[in-house]
Structure formats: structure tokens, C-alpha cells
Design an enzyme around this catalytic site. Structure first.
Site, PDB file in Angstrom:
ATOM      1  N   SER A 117       0.831  -1.209   0.000  1.00 14.40           N
ATOM      2  CA  SER A 117       0.000   0.000   0.000  1.00 14.40           C
ATOM      3  C   SER A 117       0.859   1.250   0.000  1.00 14.40           C
ATOM      4  O   SER A 117       0.424   2.299  -0.455  1.00 14.40           O
ATOM      5  CB  SER A 117      -0.874   0.037   1.258  1.00 14.40           C
ATOM      6  OG  SER A 117      -1.793  -0.998   1.227  1.00 14.40           O
ATOM      7  N   HIS A 138      -2.184  -3.455  -6.806  1.00 16.26           N
ATOM      8  CA  HIS A 138      -2.727  -3.118  -5.488  1.00 16.26           C
ATOM      9  C   HIS A 138      -4.229  -3.373  -5.432  1.00 16.26           C
ATOM     10  O   HIS A 138      -5.019  -2.639  -6.014  1.00 16.26           O
ATOM     11  CB  HIS A 138      -2.408  -1.646  -5.178  1.00 16.26           C
ATOM     12  CG  HIS A 138      -2.816  -1.217  -3.817  1.00 16.26           C
ATOM     13  ND1 HIS A 138      -3.643  -0.138  -3.592  1.00 16.26           N
ATOM     14  CD2 HIS A 138      -2.526  -1.717  -2.599  1.00 16.26           C
ATOM     15  CE1 HIS A 138      -3.827   0.000  -2.283  1.00 16.26           C
ATOM     16  NE2 HIS A 138      -3.161  -0.943  -1.667  1.00 16.26           N
TER      17      HIS A 138
HETATM   18  N1  LIG Z   1      -5.160  -5.034   4.853  1.00 20.48           N
HETATM   19  C1  LIG Z   1      -5.466  -4.115   3.948  1.00 20.48           C
HETATM   20  O1  LIG Z   1      -6.510  -3.423   4.038  1.00 20.48           O
HETATM   21  C2  LIG Z   1      -4.574  -3.910   2.756  1.00 20.48           C
HETATM   22  C3  LIG Z   1      -5.118  -3.333   1.592  1.00 20.48           C
HETATM   23  C4  LIG Z   1      -4.309  -3.205   0.455  1.00 20.48           C
HETATM   24  C5  LIG Z   1      -2.974  -3.608   0.502  1.00 20.48           C
HETATM   25  N2  LIG Z   1      -2.462  -4.148   1.664  1.00 20.48           N
HETATM   26  C6  LIG Z   1      -1.075  -4.576   1.637  1.00 20.48           C
HETATM   27  O2  LIG Z   1      -1.066  -5.999   1.463  1.00 20.48           O
HETATM   28  C7  LIG Z   1       0.047  -6.558   2.150  1.00 20.48           C
HETATM   29  C8  LIG Z   1      -0.459  -7.608   3.115  1.00 20.48           C
HETATM   30  O3  LIG Z   1      -1.363  -7.016   4.030  1.00 20.48           O
HETATM   31  P1  LIG Z   1      -2.379  -7.916   4.899  1.00 20.48           P
HETATM   32  O4  LIG Z   1      -3.313  -6.977   5.542  1.00 20.48           O
HETATM   33  O5  LIG Z   1      -2.904  -9.052   4.083  1.00 20.48           O
HETATM   34  O6  LIG Z   1      -1.386  -8.505   6.010  1.00 20.48           O
HETATM   35  P2  LIG Z   1      -1.654  -9.718   7.007  1.00 20.48           P
HETATM   36  O7  LIG Z   1      -0.875  -9.408   8.239  1.00 20.48           O
HETATM   37  O8  LIG Z   1      -3.097 -10.030   7.128  1.00 20.48           O
HETATM   38  O9  LIG Z   1      -0.966 -10.956   6.258  1.00 20.48           O
HETATM   39  C9  LIG Z   1       0.406 -11.012   5.995  1.00 20.48           C
HETATM   40  C10 LIG Z   1       0.785 -12.479   5.855  1.00 20.48           C
HETATM   41  O10 LIG Z   1       2.132 -12.552   5.382  1.00 20.48           O
HETATM   42  C11 LIG Z   1       2.756 -13.636   6.030  1.00 20.48           C
HETATM   43  N3  LIG Z   1       4.192 -13.419   5.954  1.00 20.48           N
HETATM   44  C12 LIG Z   1       4.937 -12.505   6.630  1.00 20.48           C
HETATM   45  N4  LIG Z   1       6.224 -12.579   6.235  1.00 20.48           N
HETATM   46  C13 LIG Z   1       6.280 -13.543   5.283  1.00 20.48           C
HETATM   47  C14 LIG Z   1       7.329 -14.066   4.476  1.00 20.48           C
HETATM   48  N5  LIG Z   1       8.579 -13.593   4.576  1.00 20.48           N
HETATM   49  N6  LIG Z   1       7.052 -15.029   3.585  1.00 20.48           N
HETATM   50  C15 LIG Z   1       5.772 -15.500   3.475  1.00 20.48           C
HETATM   51  N7  LIG Z   1       4.739 -15.053   4.209  1.00 20.48           N
HETATM   52  C16 LIG Z   1       4.998 -14.082   5.113  1.00 20.48           C
HETATM   53  C17 LIG Z   1       2.179 -13.637   7.439  1.00 20.48           C
HETATM   54  O11 LIG Z   1       2.323 -14.932   8.042  1.00 20.48           O
HETATM   55  C18 LIG Z   1       0.726 -13.278   7.165  1.00 20.48           C
HETATM   56  O12 LIG Z   1      -0.078 -14.434   6.959  1.00 20.48           O
HETATM   57  C19 LIG Z   1       0.800  -5.392   2.792  1.00 20.48           C
HETATM   58  O13 LIG Z   1       1.834  -4.999   1.929  1.00 20.48           O
HETATM   59  C20 LIG Z   1      -0.270  -4.312   2.899  1.00 20.48           C
HETATM   60  O14 LIG Z   1       0.284  -3.013   2.859  1.00 20.48           O
HETATM   61  C21 LIG Z   1      -3.233  -4.303   2.779  1.00 20.48           C
END
Ligand SMILES: NC(=O)c1ccc[n+]([C@@H]2O[C@H](COP(=O)([O-])OP(=O)(O)OC[C@H]3O[C@@H](n4cnc5c(N)ncnc54)[C@H](O)[C@@H]3O)[C@@H](O)[C@H]2O)c1
Length: 196
Positions: A117, A138
């Protein structure tokens, strides 16, 4: 249809896996935390059961979607993927290391995308030997319900990769009738909104 790899089975990764599987792609969902993989599998099964119950899809379709998602605690299953989307913790150094490792597993033609993000796609790409195939894709949360997808080329991104990323997402949006996807393309010096 292509093989789509997804890194991170959290909120975003699990939702993106559902979108890709609904569109008919084979999906490999990777997470280092096996509990997260179990949760993602249970969540997809629950969503599919609800869609069947509401009459939105039939059981055969739901089974097909569930079967197309393969859960893995290793990235080796990404071999042969046409697109890998990273959705892990929002930390630049960790993402850069993951992209470096990923390049050793996938073919040179595979598109490497980040769902970040806020981090710079150019900085992530700079960690790669083949920076031209790195791009931001994204999704918004929850991915299966949000029609907007931003395609974010870095300064290193090849134009053909940007076109291919758009094509993949057009396929994801049009093949199942669940979503009508839109994309905002952030070009290097300007931005414009396109309806897929
Ligand atoms: N949550 C939102 O609203 C949202 C919206 C758009 C974009 N994003 C982006 O998406 C990405 C993920 O966000 P999220 O909310 O799904 O996070 P989250 O915390 O729900 O999930 C992240 C996952 O990544 C895994 N992980 C961490 N390090 C890892 C590695 N080295 N190898 C493999 N797996 C690994 C964790 O175990 C976890 O299951 C981020 O970059 C965030 O900025 C989030």
C-alpha cells in the site's frame, strides 16, 4: 489460464487467491506460517458454502474454486507461474529479500507483483536482477468484493509487463461474473483511470 503464485495468506493474500481461483487460474498460496494457511483454507470453504447457500454459484463450481487453490509453506511450488503477487508484512527489507529469493525459483518470464500500500515499487524492483518485470498490483480489502485494482509500474517496469498485468486482471474480472474490475494506472508522470 495461468498459474498464479501468492505470497502471504493473510487478509489480502487469501482474498486475492479467491479472486484468481474464481477466474479459473491455478493458485499456489504460500505463507511461512502454516496456521495462516489453515485459516485461509477454512475461510475460502466458508465463503464458498455461503455463496452456494445463497444460490450465487452451484456446489460443483465452488468445489472447482476450492480445488484450484493449493496451500504451501514453500515457494518452490511457484515454478511455472506466470504471475506472482506478494502480500506479506509491510516491510521493505523483508519484501526485498522475498523478491530476491523468488527470482531464483520462477522463470524469467514470470511477472513479479507487490500488493504494497505504501512502499516504493522501484525500491523493491531494485533488489531484483530482472527489475523490468516487477510491478505493483494493489488490491483493496476485501479483494473479492472491491472492484478497484491499481496497476503501479515502477520506473524500471517494462511497458509489456504493465500491459500483461492489465490483461491478467481483465481476465480475472470478466471470466466469472462475480466482479467488474476497474484499474487506476499510475504512470510515471501522470495517472489515469481505466474501466477494464
Ligand atoms: N489489509 C489491507 O486493508 C490492505 C489493503 C491493500 C494492501 N495491503 C497490503 O497488502 C500486504 C499484506 O497485508 P495484509 O493486511 O494481508 O497482512 P496480514 O498481516 O493479514 O498478512 C500477511 C501475511 O504474510 C505472512 N508473511 C509474513 N512474512 C512472510 C514471508 N517472509 N514469507 C511468506 N509469508 C509471510 C504472514 O504470516 C501473514 O499471513 C501489505 O503490503 C499491505 O500493505 C493491505
Amino acid at each position: 489460464m495461468i498459474k498464479v503464485g501468492i505470497i502471504g495468506a493473510g487478509s489480502m493474500g487469501s482474498g486475492i487467491a479467491q479472486v484468481a481461483a474464481q477466474a479459473g487460474h491455478e493458485v499456489v498460496l504460500f505463507d511461512t506460517n502454516t496456521e495462516q494457511l489453515d485459516k485461509a483454507k477454512a475461510k475460502l470453504a466458508k465463503i464458498m458454502a455461503r455463496l452456494v447457500e445463497k444460490g450465487k454459484i452451484d456446489r460443483v463450481t465452488a468445489d472447482g474454486i476450492e480445488k484450484r487453490v493449493h496451500y504451501s509453506n514453500s515457494m518452490n511450488g511457484f515454478a511455472g507461474a506466470g504471475l506472482v503477487i506478494e502480500a506479506i508484512i509491510e516491510n521493505l527489507e523483508i519484501k526485498k529479500n522475498v523478491f530476491k529469493e523468488l527470482e531464483g525459483i520462477v522463470e524469467e518470464t514470470c511477472i513479479l507483483a507487490s500488493n504494497t500500500s505504501s512502499l516504493s515499487i522501484a525500491s523493491i524492483a531494485a533488489a531484483c536482477d530482472h527489475a523490468h518485470r516487477v510491478i505493483g498490483i494493489h488490491f483493496f480489502n476485501p479483494a473479492p468484493l472491491m472492484p478497484l485494482v491499481e496497476i503501479i509500474p515502477a520506473v524500471q517496469t517494462d511497458e509489456n509487463i504493465t500491459s500483461a498485468a492489465r490483461r491478467h486482471h481483465r481476465l480475472m474480472g470478466q471470466s466469472n461474473g462475480f466482479n467488474q474490475r476497474y484499474a487506476r494506472i499510475h504512470c510515471k508522470s501522470s495517472s489515469a483511470t481505466f474501466l477494464w
